[in-house]
Design a protein around this motif. Sequence first.
Motif, mmCIF file in Angstrom:
data_model
loop_
_atom_site.group_PDB
_atom_site.id
_atom_site.type_symbol
_atom_site.label_atom_id
_atom_site.label_comp_id
_atom_site.label_asym_id
_atom_site.label_seq_id
_atom_site.Cartn_x
_atom_site.Cartn_y
_atom_site.Cartn_z
ATOM 1 N N GLY A 1 15.436 -5.394 -1.686
ATOM 2 C CA GLY A 1 14.633 -5.660 -0.496
ATOM 3 C C GLY A 1 14.777 -4.555 0.522
ATOM 4 N N ARG A 2 15.666 -4.799 1.500
ATOM 5 C CA ARG A 2 15.761 -3.902 2.659
ATOM 6 C C ARG A 2 16.014 -2.428 2.367
ATOM 7 N N PRO A 3 16.783 -2.070 1.306
ATOM 8 C CA PRO A 3 16.944 -0.628 1.071
ATOM 9 C C PRO A 3 15.607 0.078 0.822
ATOM 10 N N VAL A 4 14.585 -0.678 0.395
ATOM 11 C CA VAL A 4 13.249 -0.077 0.252
ATOM 12 C C VAL A 4 12.395 -0.410 1.472
ATOM 13 N N ALA B 1 0.837 -1.205 0.000
ATOM 14 C CA ALA B 1 0.000 0.000 0.000
ATOM 15 C C ALA B 1 0.873 1.257 0.000
ATOM 16 N N ASP B 2 1.951 1.240 0.790
ATOM 17 C CA ASP B 2 2.879 2.394 0.822
ATOM 18 C C ASP B 2 3.476 2.655 -0.556
ATOM 19 N N VAL C 1 5.652 1.269 -7.282
ATOM 20 C CA VAL C 1 6.254 -0.039 -7.575
ATOM 21 C C VAL C 1 5.187 -0.958 -8.173
ATOM 22 N N THR C 2 5.527 -1.593 -9.291
ATOM 23 C CA THR C 2 4.551 -2.455 -9.978
ATOM 24 C C THR C 2 4.790 -3.934 -9.692
ATOM 25 N N GLU D 1 9.706 6.935 -0.934
ATOM 26 C CA GLU D 1 10.766 7.843 -1.385
ATOM 27 C C GLU D 1 12.005 7.028 -1.814
ATOM 28 N N ALA D 2 12.312 5.994 -1.045
ATOM 29 C CA ALA D 2 13.474 5.154 -1.385
ATOM 30 C C ALA D 2 13.269 4.506 -2.756
#
Length: 251
Positions: free
Chosen positions: A227-230, A35-36, A41-42, A238-239
């Motif tokens: 993964g984790r960076p987002v 949702a965020d 992102v698709t 924003e990431a």
Amino acid sequence: MTAPKIDTENSARSEDRLIVALDVDTAEKARSLVADLNGVVTTFKIGLQLFSAAGPKFVEELAADGKRIFLDLKFHDIPNTVARAGVEAARLGVWMFNVHAAGGSEMMKTTAAAVGEFCSMTNSTRPHIIAVTVLTSSDSNVLGETGIEADVETQVRRLAKLTAESGLDGVVASAREIGIVRSSVQNEGFLIVTPGIRPENATNDDQKRVTTPGTAISNGADHIVVGRPVTGAPDPREAAEKILNEIGRAA
Ligand code: C5P
């Protein structure tokens, strides 16, 4: 029987080149991340952790909501079992799933044929089927332990070729393997999906050999898995937007 529909890649669109790994332990957390990231992102990767926690219903839920799902379960079993599992993945409506190339050409060919037949019969788009060559956690010691004398590069080359010859659509490859794969497989449209991505200034977490989104794309990756960076960023949206900009500049 008519040939199954195959999604022709639109690699020009940055948003279709980013795959966000939903490495969380509940459907609730995954829903909240999706949702965020809505509208930015698709494409999302569901791997062993979330699949074991939330099951196929959750995969179906996201796919039915129009999200592209890369089902990262790395199937590796006898040809008939992998083919049947692949058909079930297609039934869930995933956009991509993967197998271990080490399962051999008969396993890969049988799977591609069964999934193609299912998609023709149901008039649905055939998911991309890609293969893992050598896990990046494996080095020549791990290969040696399991009786494989070849070094990692030779084994990646061999399995990338076998994947293409078996009629699959691409491979998962670390950034350092992109060149190896491109020089081993000349098939136009052979997909390379690259994990181990860290934007400039991000921490490496437990990833040892990391590449920036821009470098992976300019080296020839079609898709990058992040993964984790987002998912661990204070502002995931924003990431993700920053990564998409970087992809756009590198493309
Ligand atoms: O959080 P991070 O960006 O490291 O997540 C990367 C994702 O890609 C994880 O789901 C991980 O399992 C997967 N992956 C990887 N390295 C590989 C293959 C898959 O990190 N060689």
